[in-house]
Design an enzyme around this catalytic site. Sequence first.
Site, PDB file in Angstrom:
ATOM      1  N   ASP A 172     -17.970   5.663 -28.301  1.00 32.94           N
ATOM      2  CA  ASP A 172     -16.815   6.534 -28.091  1.00 32.94           C
ATOM      3  C   ASP A 172     -16.176   6.415 -26.710  1.00 32.94           C
ATOM      4  OD1 ASP A 172     -18.875   7.667 -26.660  1.00 32.94           O
ATOM      5  OD2 ASP A 172     -18.525   9.711 -27.357  1.00 32.94           O
ATOM      6  N   GLU A 173     -16.522   5.380 -25.937  1.00 29.35           N
ATOM      7  CA  GLU A 173     -15.900   5.256 -24.625  1.00 29.35           C
ATOM      8  C   GLU A 173     -15.781   3.799 -24.194  1.00 29.35           C
ATOM      9  OE1 GLU A 173     -18.185   6.423 -21.122  1.00 29.35           O
ATOM     10  OE2 GLU A 173     -19.942   6.712 -22.390  1.00 29.35           O
TER      11      GLU A 173
ATOM     12  N   ASP B 172     -12.251   8.156 -23.116  1.00 29.17           N
ATOM     13  CA  ASP B 172     -13.368   8.842 -23.770  1.00 29.17           C
ATOM     14  C   ASP B 172     -12.801   9.638 -24.948  1.00 29.17           C
ATOM     15  OD1 ASP B 172     -15.932   9.754 -24.228  1.00 29.17           O
ATOM     16  OD2 ASP B 172     -15.802  11.380 -22.773  1.00 29.17           O
TER      17      ASP B 172
END
Length: 385
Positions: A127-128, A12
């Site tokens: 974003d992950e 993350d």
Amino acid sequence: MGDRPRRIAHLDMDAFYASVELLRYPELRGQPVVIGGGRNAVPETLPDGTRRFARLRDYVGRGVVTTSTYEARALGVFSAMGMMKAAQLAPDAFLLPTDFDAYRHYSRLFKDAVHTFTDRIEDRGIDEIYVDLTDLEGESRALGSRIKAAVRQATGLTCSIAIAPNKLLAKIGSELDKPDGLTILAMADLESRIWPLAAKKVNGIGPRASERLDSIGIYTVGDLAAADLGLLQEHFGRKYAAWLARIARGLDERVVVVSSEPKSMSRETTFERDMHVLKDRAVLTPALTALCERLAGDLARKGYSGRTVGVKIKFADFKVVTRDLSLPEALADAASIRRAAGACLKRVLLDRRIRLIGVRVSALERAIESKSLAVPTQGLLPFDC
């Protein structure tokens, strides 16, 4: 994968949007910064080369916080919070506009960096990601450190990684040591590291479920593990209760899904004030066209076209109306999406002020060749000319 124990990582990026902005504006490092302003939040470059930044206290509108730095979070400002409420909590915080093109660029960079280690990656958003490390050689902490270093070298940004026996624990673990964390979890760590956490920290336990758990005296994951199954079934039903019992014991058999085809792509925008269908036509019409153009760009970048176009309207009273149009051939170009969206709008009673508009393309398929669909040009709509 043989008999090797599973090793699943959840990566993350730390305060991703804000961190990308700090690469551009390093003088704001260590300061409370909120992302989500409009054009008025673009920094002004002064004659001496320095920059003047907008402050949150000067914000006026109906927008929401996209993200914030950890310094702003310490003041109580979090994603999805109304900007006016955030201004009350942190009036001196710096305000910046969003730049999704930049965020997508850095998203590609960090994912490409992880791809140098393995292709067993499940994309979970901008974003992950989940990464299946089971077949990779090396001790988990050393491997995690190498991945973090590769991401830092490719982007200049930090990330937090947890490596665990399954996706459930990896997801929870990546939040435990943020920012720039590296967390290694085993089933033996369940009692010491997972059970003390609030139950709502588990992905899948939303606000309503959390409130209901609180009402029956279950506050932590440990409380959930000790709860009577019959009590859980009484309040949540058989299926969800069984899931709660499993996750409290850290059990999760889900695999890392390496290739998943998206079902739809969409774009939407929330206006800073409620828009009048007739009086604000000069704002609504370009906004709808811009959404179609951005959506067409998304489809082109990812190589998809779709057979169904839909629109979403949220009115000032928060009522949401959607309309879809299924087409004989898949489309991907902005003009065709725009015409189909207009046809959908004809079926919406536009009798109230508008808070949000959105456009969606679904029934996706891999685009072989762009085709122009001959959708009849829409007639004059209240906010469309």
